[in-house]
Design a protein around this motif. Sequence first.
Motif, PDB file in Angstrom:
ATOM      1  N   GLU A 193       1.171   5.723  -1.005  1.00  0.00           N
ATOM      2  CA  GLU A 193       0.403   6.812  -1.357  1.00  0.00           C
ATOM      3  C   GLU A 193       1.459   7.785  -2.496  1.00  0.00           C
ATOM      4  O   GLU A 193       2.782   7.366  -2.334  1.00  0.00           O
ATOM      5  N   VAL A 227       1.725  -2.604  -6.399  1.00  0.00           N
ATOM      6  CA  VAL A 227       1.352  -1.715  -5.361  1.00  0.00           C
ATOM      7  C   VAL A 227      -0.297  -1.409  -5.374  1.00  0.00           C
ATOM      8  O   VAL A 227      -0.871  -1.752  -6.475  1.00  0.00           O
ATOM      9  N   ASN A 228      -0.538  -0.969  -4.550  1.00  0.00           N
ATOM     10  CA  ASN A 228      -1.989  -0.666  -4.167  1.00  0.00           C
ATOM     11  C   ASN A 228      -2.152   0.747  -3.621  1.00  0.00           C
ATOM     12  O   ASN A 228      -1.600   1.196  -2.636  1.00  0.00           O
ATOM     13  N   ASN A 245       0.278  -0.426 -12.200  1.00  0.00           N
ATOM     14  CA  ASN A 245      -0.001  -0.970 -10.660  1.00  0.00           C
ATOM     15  C   ASN A 245       1.362  -1.684 -10.140  1.00  0.00           C
ATOM     16  O   ASN A 245       1.368  -2.334  -9.148  1.00  0.00           O
ATOM     17  N   VAL A 274      -3.332   3.929  -2.252  1.00  0.00           N
ATOM     18  CA  VAL A 274      -4.519   4.165  -1.200  1.00  0.00           C
ATOM     19  C   VAL A 274      -4.886   5.720  -0.946  1.00  0.00           C
ATOM     20  O   VAL A 274      -5.959   5.725  -0.390  1.00  0.00           O
ATOM     21  N   LYS A 275      -4.034   6.671  -1.255  1.00  0.00           N
ATOM     22  CA  LYS A 275      -4.313   7.787  -0.995  1.00  0.00           C
ATOM     23  C   LYS A 275      -3.261   8.702  -1.781  1.00  0.00           C
ATOM     24  O   LYS A 275      -2.219   8.150  -2.261  1.00  0.00           O
ATOM     25  N   GLY A 300       5.684   4.705   1.820  1.00  0.00           N
ATOM     26  CA  GLY A 300       5.680   3.402   1.587  1.00  0.00           C
ATOM     27  C   GLY A 300       6.767   2.796   0.872  1.00  0.00           C
ATOM     28  O   GLY A 300       7.200   1.949   0.500  1.00  0.00           O
ATOM     29  N   ALA A 343       0.713  -1.315  -0.044  1.00  0.00           N
ATOM     30  CA  ALA A 343      -0.010   0.194  -0.217  1.00  0.00           C
ATOM     31  C   ALA A 343       0.855   1.129  -0.203  1.00  0.00           C
ATOM     32  O   ALA A 343       1.800   1.368   0.886  1.00  0.00           O
TER      33      ALA A 343
END
Length: 287
Positions: free
Chosen positions: A40, A281-282, A238, A284-285, A271, A38
């Motif tokens: 940003e 990766v994800n 991603n 998240v913000k 991160g 995760a």
Amino acid sequence: MKKMLFSATAILLLSSLAACSEGDSEDTNAAIEERVVAVEVEEAATGDLTIERSVFGRTAANTTTPILIQTPGELDTLEVKNGDQVEEDDIIAKIATPMGKQNIRAPRDGEILNLTAAEGDYVSNEQPFALIADLEMMKLNFAVTADVRKLFTIDKKLTATIHNEEYEATITSISTVPDDTGLYPIEATVSNKNKAILPGMVVELFVPEQQVKDALIVPTAAIIEGNDETYVYVIQDNKAVQQVVTVVETQSAQTAIEGDVQEGDELVVTGQLTLSDGVQVNVVKGE
């Protein structure tokens, strides 16, 4: 015969080890591909990066006016206390003198400071009875080297930080003569209508020193240094793709770079220390 049997056994053992090693490698690669981190992100942009220098100083009342008495005597009535706001010609005290009672009036609008006398005290005319200070506009006092002095111009508006709050400061005075320490006094003013600024507070002034024009600007948080390289992680399909960059100039929040990064690219700013090249990766913000 024994030698042939030993050779066959060794070959079989080496083959087994190679197969295990290959299997472990495949498992490791699969684990890397399956791992999702995760993060940003923020976008890279193009523009001008201004490099600022910090200068520290102190706040002071913009003006202070002494309250003087003409004839010494006994303080009969005191109408104010320290911190009171008065207007010009307000009566602030009455003094009993051999010639009768004398009214002490405020010479201007402002706040009462340095009032030490109490009713019944004898007050003289050899020193100010009190001071009236203008605290709605505060003065900022700095002392700088000759090189830093060149960065200032009269009426220039700069950002000042006082007690974690930002204010717009206007340069009002640039001395051409150094003080006793060999530094050049600089004065600025800031509005203080909410009375949050008190005399004697530490102030940090940010002065533009140079500018990098038409640069690729990225968040400083995205910059990573390691293995004698400077790099960032760019999000592509991603995945976190490691890109080596060169730092041109840096500030606390933004950095100008050169490298294989384009305007609009998403860079990892949180991160990134847990990433490696190609990791899933994800987001998240972020931007």
